[in-house]
Design a protein around this motif. Structure first.
Motif, PDB file in Angstrom:
ATOM      1  N   ILE A  91       0.834  -1.204   0.000  1.00 38.38           N
ATOM      2  CA  ILE A  91       0.000   0.000   0.000  1.00 38.38           C
ATOM      3  C   ILE A  91       0.868   1.252   0.000  1.00 38.38           C
ATOM      4  N   THR A  92       1.961   1.217   0.755  1.00 36.29           N
ATOM      5  CA  THR A  92       2.873   2.357   0.806  1.00 36.29           C
ATOM      6  C   THR A  92       3.429   2.691  -0.565  1.00 36.29           C
ATOM      7  N   VAL A  93       3.904   1.669  -1.270  1.00 38.44           N
ATOM      8  CA  VAL A  93       4.476   1.865  -2.608  1.00 38.44           C
ATOM      9  C   VAL A  93       3.436   2.465  -3.555  1.00 38.44           C
ATOM     10  N   LEU A  94       2.249   1.861  -3.579  1.00 43.84           N
ATOM     11  CA  LEU A  94       1.212   2.316  -4.508  1.00 43.84           C
ATOM     12  C   LEU A  94       0.701   3.706  -4.136  1.00 43.84           C
ATOM     13  N   ALA A  95       0.516   3.961  -2.834  1.00 40.32           N
ATOM     14  CA  ALA A  95      -0.004   5.254  -2.401  1.00 40.32           C
ATOM     15  C   ALA A  95       0.981   6.371  -2.719  1.00 40.32           C
ATOM     16  N   ILE A  96       2.259   6.160  -2.414  1.00 39.58           N
ATOM     17  CA  ILE A  96       3.260   7.193  -2.706  1.00 39.58           C
ATOM     18  C   ILE A  96       3.352   7.450  -4.198  1.00 39.58           C
ATOM     19  N   THR A  97       3.259   6.401  -4.992  1.00 41.32           N
ATOM     20  CA  THR A  97       3.330   6.565  -6.454  1.00 41.32           C
ATOM     21  C   THR A  97       2.125   7.324  -6.980  1.00 41.32           C
ATOM     22  N   TRP A  98       0.926   6.875  -6.636  1.00 40.21           N
ATOM     23  CA  TRP A  98      -0.284   7.485  -7.190  1.00 40.21           C
ATOM     24  C   TRP A  98      -0.528   8.892  -6.660  1.00 40.21           C
ATOM     25  N   GLY A 100       1.722  10.951  -5.480  1.00 37.84           N
ATOM     26  CA  GLY A 100       2.760  11.815  -6.044  1.00 37.84           C
ATOM     27  C   GLY A 100       2.469  12.199  -7.484  1.00 37.84           C
ATOM     28  N   ARG A 101       2.027  11.263  -8.287  1.00 38.89           N
ATOM     29  CA  ARG A 101       1.713  11.559  -9.689  1.00 38.89           C
ATOM     30  C   ARG A 101       0.502  12.477  -9.800  1.00 38.89           C
ATOM     31  N   SER A 102      -0.458  12.329  -8.881  1.00 37.16           N
ATOM     32  CA  SER A 102      -1.625  13.219  -8.906  1.00 37.16           C
ATOM     33  C   SER A 102      -1.244  14.656  -8.574  1.00 37.16           C
ATOM     34  N   LEU A 103      -0.104  14.841  -7.918  1.00 42.60           N
ATOM     35  CA  LEU A 103       0.372  16.182  -7.575  1.00 42.60           C
ATOM     36  C   LEU A 103       1.450  16.672  -8.536  1.00 42.60           C
ATOM     37  N   GLY A 104       1.563  15.989  -9.677  1.00 37.45           N
ATOM     38  CA  GLY A 104       2.500  16.441 -10.703  1.00 37.45           C
ATOM     39  C   GLY A 104       3.839  15.744 -10.697  1.00 37.45           C
ATOM     40  N   GLY A 105       3.985  14.703  -9.890  1.00 37.56           N
ATOM     41  CA  GLY A 105       5.251  13.979  -9.833  1.00 37.56           C
ATOM     42  C   GLY A 105       5.432  13.055 -11.024  1.00 37.56           C
ATOM     43  N   ALA A 106       6.672  12.622 -11.233  1.00 37.38           N
ATOM     44  CA  ALA A 106       6.987  11.771 -12.379  1.00 37.38           C
ATOM     45  C   ALA A 106       7.379  10.360 -11.958  1.00 37.38           C
ATOM     46  N   GLY A 107       7.256  10.046 -10.680  1.00 38.50           N
ATOM     47  CA  GLY A 107       7.693   8.742 -10.189  1.00 38.50           C
ATOM     48  C   GLY A 107       6.842   7.591 -10.710  1.00 38.50           C
ATOM     49  N   GLN A 108       7.492   6.471 -10.939  1.00 36.61           N
ATOM     50  CA  GLN A 108       6.819   5.251 -11.366  1.00 36.61           C
ATOM     51  C   GLN A 108       6.951   4.204 -10.261  1.00 36.61           C
ATOM     52  N   VAL A 109       6.121   3.173 -10.340  1.00 35.55           N
ATOM     53  CA  VAL A 109       6.142   2.130  -9.318  1.00 35.55           C
ATOM     54  C   VAL A 109       7.531   1.516  -9.135  1.00 35.55           C
ATOM     55  N   PRO A 110       8.267   1.164 -10.202  1.00 30.87           N
ATOM     56  CA  PRO A 110       9.585   0.544  -9.997  1.00 30.87           C
ATOM     57  C   PRO A 110      10.547   1.409  -9.192  1.00 30.87           C
ATOM     58  N   ILE A 154      12.797  11.492   7.748  1.00 29.68           N
ATOM     59  CA  ILE A 154      13.461  12.493   6.906  1.00 29.68           C
ATOM     60  C   ILE A 154      13.955  11.860   5.615  1.00 29.68           C
ATOM     61  N   ILE A 155      14.571  10.690   5.729  1.00 24.66           N
ATOM     62  CA  ILE A 155      15.075   9.997   4.539  1.00 24.66           C
ATOM     63  C   ILE A 155      13.928   9.642   3.600  1.00 24.66           C
ATOM     64  N   LEU A 156      12.797   9.192   4.152  1.00 28.28           N
ATOM     65  CA  LEU A 156      11.645   8.842   3.324  1.00 28.28           C
ATOM     66  C   LEU A 156      11.139  10.046   2.548  1.00 28.28           C
ATOM     67  N   VAL A 157      11.055  11.200   3.194  1.00 29.58           N
ATOM     68  CA  VAL A 157      10.597  12.417   2.516  1.00 29.58           C
ATOM     69  C   VAL A 157      11.554  12.778   1.372  1.00 29.58           C
ATOM     70  N   VAL A 158      12.849  12.677   1.634  1.00 25.16           N
ATOM     71  CA  VAL A 158      13.843  12.972   0.599  1.00 25.16           C
ATOM     72  C   VAL A 158      13.725  11.981  -0.556  1.00 25.16           C
ATOM     73  N   PHE A 159      13.521  10.710  -0.243  1.00 22.63           N
ATOM     74  CA  PHE A 159      13.363   9.690  -1.282  1.00 22.63           C
ATOM     75  C   PHE A 159      12.129   9.976  -2.144  1.00 22.63           C
ATOM     76  N   ILE A 160      11.036  10.384  -1.510  1.00 20.39           N
ATOM     77  CA  ILE A 160       9.824  10.736  -2.263  1.00 20.39           C
ATOM     78  C   ILE A 160      10.106  11.888  -3.209  1.00 20.39           C
ATOM     79  N   ASP A 161      10.841  12.878  -2.713  1.00 20.67           N
ATOM     80  CA  ASP A 161      11.180  14.052  -3.521  1.00 20.67           C
ATOM     81  C   ASP A 161      12.001  13.658  -4.743  1.00 20.67           C
ATOM     82  N   ARG A 162      12.965  12.767  -4.561  1.00 17.91           N
ATOM     83  CA  ARG A 162      13.805  12.349  -5.679  1.00 17.91           C
ATOM     84  C   ARG A 162      13.036  11.444  -6.636  1.00 17.91           C
ATOM     85  N   ALA A 163      12.185  10.570  -6.109  1.00 23.05           N
ATOM     86  CA  ALA A 163      11.438   9.654  -6.970  1.00 23.05           C
ATOM     87  C   ALA A 163      10.514  10.406  -7.917  1.00 23.05           C
ATOM     88  N   HIS A 164       9.888  11.474  -7.416  1.00 22.72           N
ATOM     89  CA  HIS A 164       8.937  12.221  -8.233  1.00 22.72           C
ATOM     90  C   HIS A 164       9.547  13.454  -8.897  1.00 22.72           C
TER      91      HIS A 164
END
Length: 202
Positions: A91-98, A100-110, A154-164
């Motif tokens: 759920i974490t993977v899918l929620a962060i991906t979807w 993030g993309r709904s807010l203009g991010g470019a991250g993909q599931v992989p 903190i690391i998770l937030v940074v990872f989200i930022d880089r993924a998207h």
């Protein structure tokens, strides 16, 4: 030789994650690991964390019966805890991906999946250290829990930022907050199913 190189790679990546999470996130995503392999790795991390959780239950002193009653049924069984953890991570993977993309991010599931798997590898290391410290130096174990919780967030937030590719830490925090809301709904459903399984098997 190969084993030494892999160990050095993991050690370097571990240090880089702690002190330069942006660079570490780029490095993990640049590996382009196969999606099927990543899902299996996520399942493996869930199993290993479940084993460590089981060890922590059996190595400690006999718990207070009143305390045990306050623990959700799913957390009283290592097997159910493992299933719960795996469901939570999916759920974490899918929620962060979807989200993030709904807010203009470019991250993909992989990409998101690779980062979450790596965070679970780190979490496993922390869990093992915690099991040891809680018996040898309980105060140090509590300190590790607090530090790891804050720094891990903190690391998770940074990872989200880089993924998207936001380059905006506040938008990344918003993604995490909305993803947590989505996770609450999903995890409530999982806990309900696991709780029913426990009651049915009792």
């Amino acid at each position: 030789m190969g084993a030494n190189m892999n160990a050095k790679l993991l050690s370097d990546l571990f240090v880089q994650t702690l002190f330069s999470p942006r660079a570490a996130a780029d490095r993990v995503m640049a590996l382009w690991l196969p999606r099927n392999w990543l899902w299996m790795a996520l399942a493996l991390m869930s199993v290993l964390n479940g084993i460590v959780y089981s060890l922590s239950l059996h190595m400690g002193a006999d718990p207070d019966p009143q305390t045990v009653q306050m623990i959700p049924p799913a957390f009283q069984s290592p097997a159910l805890f493992t299933l719960f953890l795996f469901g939570a991570l999916v759920i974490t993977v899918l929620a962060i991906t979807w989200v993030g993309r709904s807010l203009g991010g470019a991250g993909q599931v992989p990409e998101v999946l690779a980062l979450i798997v790596w965070l679970q590898v780190l979490r496993l290391g922390v869990q093992l250290a915690l099991v040891i410290l809680m018996f040898a130096l309980p105060l140090a174990g509590l300190a590790l829990v607090m530090v790891a919780s804050v720094w891990g967030l903190i690391i998770l937030v940074v990872f989200i930022d880089r993924a998207h590719g936001f380059n905006n830490i506040f938008k990344s925090i918003a993604v995490l907050a909305l993803a947590v809301l989505a996770m609450v709904v999903g995890l409530s459903a999982i806990l309900g199913v696991l709780g029913a399984a426990v009651m049915g098997g009792a």
